[in-house]
Design an enzyme around this catalytic site. Structure first.
Site, PDB file in Angstrom:
ATOM      1  N   CYS A   2       0.833  -1.203   0.000  1.00  0.00           N
ATOM      2  CA  CYS A   2       0.000   0.000   0.000  1.00  0.00           C
ATOM      3  C   CYS A   2       0.872   1.260   0.000  1.00  0.00           C
ATOM      4  CB  CYS A   2      -0.880   0.034   1.246  1.00  0.00           C
ATOM      5  SG  CYS A   2      -1.925  -1.402   1.384  1.00  0.00           S
ATOM      6  N   ARG A  27       4.876   0.737  -6.241  1.00  0.00           N
ATOM      7  CA  ARG A  27       4.844  -0.147  -5.059  1.00  0.00           C
ATOM      8  C   ARG A  27       3.923  -1.336  -5.284  1.00  0.00           C
ATOM      9  NH1 ARG A  27       6.388   2.452  -0.108  1.00  0.00           N
ATOM     10  NH2 ARG A  27       4.899   1.191   1.063  1.00  0.00           N
ATOM     11  N   TRP A  74      -2.847  -2.487  -1.820  1.00  0.00           N
ATOM     12  CA  TRP A  74      -2.422  -3.828  -2.279  1.00  0.00           C
ATOM     13  C   TRP A  74      -3.179  -4.788  -1.390  1.00  0.00           C
ATOM     14  CZ3 TRP A  74       0.915  -7.869  -0.376  1.00  0.00           C
ATOM     15  CH2 TRP A  74       1.407  -8.736  -1.367  1.00  0.00           C
ATOM     16  N   ASN A  98      -1.635   1.482   6.131  1.00  0.00           N
ATOM     17  CA  ASN A  98      -0.724   0.515   5.527  1.00  0.00           C
ATOM     18  C   ASN A  98      -0.268  -0.395   6.660  1.00  0.00           C
ATOM     19  OD1 ASN A  98       1.083  -0.908   4.014  1.00  0.00           O
ATOM     20  ND2 ASN A  98       2.568   0.760   3.759  1.00  0.00           N
ATOM     21  N   GLY A  99      -0.464  -1.700   6.485  1.00  0.00           N
ATOM     22  CA  GLY A  99      -0.047  -2.650   7.528  1.00  0.00           C
ATOM     23  C   GLY A  99      -1.138  -3.690   7.744  1.00  0.00           C
ATOM     24  N   GLU A 480      19.614 -15.410  -9.123  1.00  0.00           N
ATOM     25  CA  GLU A 480      19.091 -14.036  -9.294  1.00  0.00           C
ATOM     26  C   GLU A 480      18.560 -13.862 -10.714  1.00  0.00           C
ATOM     27  OE1 GLU A 480      18.038 -11.714  -7.751  1.00  0.00           O
ATOM     28  OE2 GLU A 480      18.016 -10.065  -9.178  1.00  0.00           O
ATOM     29  N   LYS A 484      14.664 -12.770 -11.773  1.00  0.00           N
ATOM     30  CA  LYS A 484      14.351 -11.665 -12.690  1.00  0.00           C
ATOM     31  C   LYS A 484      13.403 -12.130 -13.793  1.00  0.00           C
ATOM     32  CE  LYS A 484      15.263  -8.597 -10.960  1.00  0.00           C
ATOM     33  NZ  LYS A 484      15.627  -9.125  -9.702  1.00  0.00           N
ATOM     34  N   GLU A 487       9.845 -12.959 -12.406  1.00  0.00           N
ATOM     35  CA  GLU A 487       8.985 -11.903 -11.856  1.00  0.00           C
ATOM     36  C   GLU A 487       8.534 -10.902 -12.914  1.00  0.00           C
ATOM     37  OE1 GLU A 487      10.625  -9.321  -8.858  1.00  0.00           O
ATOM     38  OE2 GLU A 487      12.643  -9.639  -9.578  1.00  0.00           O
ATOM     39  N   HIS A 503      20.811 -35.854 -11.367  1.00  0.00           N
ATOM     40  CA  HIS A 503      20.222 -36.576 -10.216  1.00  0.00           C
ATOM     41  C   HIS A 503      18.697 -36.464 -10.202  1.00  0.00           C
ATOM     42  CE1 HIS A 503      24.195 -37.419  -8.661  1.00  0.00           C
ATOM     43  NE2 HIS A 503      24.510 -36.151  -8.884  1.00  0.00           N
ATOM     44  N   LYS A 604       6.770  -3.428  -4.606  1.00  0.00           N
ATOM     45  CA  LYS A 604       8.175  -3.045  -4.494  1.00  0.00           C
ATOM     46  C   LYS A 604       8.658  -3.149  -3.056  1.00  0.00           C
ATOM     47  CE  LYS A 604      12.152  -1.460  -5.826  1.00  0.00           C
ATOM     48  NZ  LYS A 604      13.021  -2.369  -6.602  1.00  0.00           N
TER      49      LYS A 604
HETATM   50  C1  AGP Z   1      13.508  -8.426  -6.488  1.00  0.00           C
HETATM   51  O1  AGP Z   1      13.503  -8.138  -7.875  1.00  0.00           O
HETATM   52  C2  AGP Z   1      12.151  -8.334  -5.860  1.00  0.00           C
HETATM   53  N1  AGP Z   1      11.515  -7.119  -6.142  1.00  0.00           N
HETATM   54  C3  AGP Z   1      12.156  -8.728  -4.405  1.00  0.00           C
HETATM   55  O2  AGP Z   1      12.636 -10.052  -4.332  1.00  0.00           O
HETATM   56  C4  AGP Z   1      13.022  -7.859  -3.459  1.00  0.00           C
HETATM   57  O3  AGP Z   1      14.379  -8.067  -3.722  1.00  0.00           O
HETATM   58  C5  AGP Z   1      12.720  -8.312  -2.017  1.00  0.00           C
HETATM   59  O4  AGP Z   1      11.357  -8.076  -1.756  1.00  0.00           O
HETATM   60  C6  AGP Z   1      13.566  -7.574  -0.973  1.00  0.00           C
HETATM   61  O5  AGP Z   1      13.278  -6.198  -1.018  1.00  0.00           O
HETATM   62  P1  AGP Z   1      14.286  -5.199  -0.238  1.00  0.00           P
HETATM   63  O6  AGP Z   1      15.614  -5.314  -0.900  1.00  0.00           O
HETATM   64  O7  AGP Z   1      13.663  -3.848  -0.391  1.00  0.00           O
HETATM   65  O8  AGP Z   1      14.329  -5.659   1.203  1.00  0.00           O
END
Ligand code: AGP
Length: 609
Positions: A2, A27, A74, A98-99, A480, A484, A487, A503, A604
């Site tokens: 949010c 976000r 969200w 938010n929360g 990583e 990418k 997502e 295996h 985000k």
């Molecule tokens: C990465 O591309 C994602 N957006 C997500 O995994 C992100 O890295 C993770 O939520 C951690 O966020 P932060 O680095 O703000 O703690």
């Protein structure tokens, strides 16, 4: 997650709120709304959908107002719908949140709210409780105090009252609120990018302090209502207007392209005479020499940066190091004491899993260093020491420049520890870090070949599944790279230690399964190459990212779909390889026509556990 915005001042609140909500879109959200106060009371406009849809709703018939609050939701409690959108209005109160309020069902029973609720949200319950107390005490701050004492969970609450038309009140517990004043105006938001260039000075509302925004002033009192609290202002060291796209179609591309500059800006302030220098952060050498265990806690991409550090620490420092998913850390009964050094890595500095894990570690005696991008964020504030990455605002949900600047700091830490432990002489330390100073130039060589990567991306555009294989550091790189691709393109993709395929997993390899292989580590080159042959012989089409000095050893008939990565020392090949994999994921998503910056279901900043 949010997004929250609030404004009171001399300007038209509606446009400021809507423009700021657009800055919060990154976000991740699924509904949006604003509440505007005028002499007649408070008017709420909200709906499921995008901020643009909200603009349409507010196009006509909206009263002039200089005070209001806004929210992008969200969905957590309650689905995506107009009535679950914020702000929630109950009686004389309108608020955004938010929360997560963990005891909202108890509050429904305690305050007999069953028949009053029209939404499925915990937030509406808070609004009803707050209205109950406001009717009783007719004092906004006191009503908020009494309400907060009833709440269990995390919250950032921003409230307007229908008989206090030029006043905004806020209070938080864990979920962030940043605030600022300029020329008699007051703005507050869930993060600094939403302050939209109005100012580069802000403060983080201290937890469980009540902020009263009125008459161009912000006053803070503690929950007991006695003590005035002084705000601690922070100056943003990046131009807020840099949060624009600068002509790129998506923030993700802009942020990928910004990496050479971001890394240079992160490394330079932390090197003196070719050695790591954390003097500015006040980090004593003892924190590195006095620890007998290092534990990295992070989530997602930040955790993958930790895995690279793990490989470096084990190979160079000959030290065991744990890298833990922050969300698992507290529940795994970790062994912690004052000789444990915890390194919390987070771009936003607000990820609740990482913040909770940090708090847990510190409560058990561990020392802590945070590697964070957003100044003044909760994780930065709650760690013993903080080293900021100077990546600038990272808007795209998919983290790119935050990852490589986190890696840059980790290389500097490893070099510092190697020097302090006598493993590296000063000259050896300089030689190691000379690679780091070359990274921006090497990255540019990859970025200059982005069209080549775009062509390669087209080969996996319609894949249903993709495997990514590599060994050692290449495997960490691919964890990583795989995240990418998943997502932003929604293609199912798994990274595998290539020696592990035989295996079991190799059973899944068919002609329809593209395989991305990364081969950059000289000492295991032959092994990695034989694993590539294993999948090729089962019909897989292979895309090979290979280090330049190894490329000549790739057999002629396997040179198709090959991308040559510029040479660096093996330990630094993660940098050019990661940029190539970021571009691969980006172009697949862009060519699929997706909203690359705002992938479905993702946020985000993840401020819920
Ligand atoms: C990465 O591309 C994602 N957006 C997500 O995994 C992100 O890295 C993770 O939520 C951690 O966020 P932060 O680095 O703000 O703690």
């Amino acid at each position: 997650m949010c997004g929250i915005i609030g404004y009171v001042g001399s300007q038209d609140a509606k446009d400021i709120l809507l423009d700021s909500l657009e800055l919060l879109e990154y976000r991740g959200y699924d509904s949006a709304g604003i509440a505007l106060a005028d002499p007649e009371g408070v008017h709420v406009y909200k709906r499921a959908g995008r901020v643009q849809d909200l603009r349409e709703l507010c196009k006509e018939g909206v009263p002039a107002s200089t005070c209001g609050i806004g929210h992008t939701r969200w969905a957590t409690h309650g689905g995506v719908s107009d009535r679950n959108a914020h702000p929630h209005q109950k009686g004389q109160v309108a608020l955004v949140h938010n929360g997560i309020i963990e005891n909202y069902r108890d509050l429904i029973r305690k305050f007999n709210l069953e028949d009053q609720l029209v939404s499925e949200t915990d937030t509406e319950v808070v609004a009803a409780v707050l209205d109950h107390y406001y009717r009783k005490v007719q004092d906004p701050a006191e009503a908020i105090r009494r309400t907060v004492l009833q709440l269990k969970g995390t919250f950032a609450l921003v409230v307007i009252f229908d008989d206090k038309k030029d006043e905004i009140y806020c209070v938080r517990n864990v979920s962030p609120i940043v605030m600022t004043t300029f020329d008699g105006n007051i703005m507050l938001a869930s993060d600094v990018t939403a302050l939209g260039g109005y100012t580069n000075r802000y403060f983080v509302l201290p937890e469980l302090c009540i902020a009263t925004c009125a008459g161009g002033e912000i006053s803070l009192t503690d929950l007991a209502g006695e003590k005035e609290v002084e705000p601690e202002y922070i100056t943003v060291d990046w131009e807020l207007n840099r949060a624009g796209k600068n002509g790129y179609p998506f923030y993700m591309e802009k942020e990928i392209m910004e990496q050479p500059e971001a890394i240079a800006k992160t490394v330079e302030p932390h090197m003196t005479d070719g050695l790591s220098d954390f003097t500015a952060e006040g980090i004593p050498d003892e924190i590195f020499t006095g620890c007998d265990r290092v534990c990295i806690i992070a989530c997602g991409t930040a955790m993958h940066a930790g895995l690279v550090a793990q490989a470096l620490v084990q190979s160079i420092l000959r030290m065991h190091i744990d890298v833990e998913y922050a969300s698992e850390f507290m529940y795994s009964n970790p062994v912690l004491d004052e000789k444990t050094l915890v390194i919390a890595i987070s771009q936003s500095g607000e990820t609740i899993d990482t913040l909770s894990a940090l708090r847990y570690a510190r409560s058990n005696g561990a020392k802590s260093i945070a590697i964070v991008n957003v100044r003044g964020s909760s994780i930065a504030q709650e760690s013993d020491y903080v080293i900021y990455t100077n990546a600038g605002p990272e808007i795209a949900v998919a983290s790119t420049k935050a990852y490589t600047t986190q890696l840059s700091i980790l290389y500097l830490i490893v070099a510092r520890m190697a020097r302090l432990k006598g493993i590296y002489t000063p000259e050896e330390t300089r030689a190691f870090l000379s690679n780091l100073t070359k990274v921006p130039e090497v990255m540019k060589q990859v970025l200059d070949k982005k069209v080549e990567i775009h062509k390669i991306a087209r080969k996996i555009l319609n894949a249903k599944n993709v495997f990514m294989i590599g060994r050692g550091l290449d495997y960490s790189i691919l964890l990583e790279g795989s995240l990418k691709l998943k997502e932003v393109s929604y293609i199912h993709c798994e990274a595998y230690a290539s020696g592990e395929l035989k295996h079991g997993t190799i059973a899944l390899i068919t002609e329809e399964t593209p395989v991305v292989a990364v081969v950059t580590q000289e000492k295991i080159f032959a092994k990695e190459l034989s694993n590539v042959k294993e999948v090729r012989s089962r019909g897989a089409s292979v895309i090979l990212f290979v280090k330049e000095s190894l490329a000549s050893q790739i057999p002629e008939d396997e040179q198709e779909n090959i991308f040559v990565l510029p040479d660096m020392a093996d330990a630094f090949m993660v940098m050019p390889a990661s940029v190539a994999l970021q571009l691969l994921a980006y172009y697949v998503s862009q060519d699929k026509g997706f909203d690359v910056d705002k992938p479905r279901n993702l946020a985000k900043v993840v401020t819920v556990e």
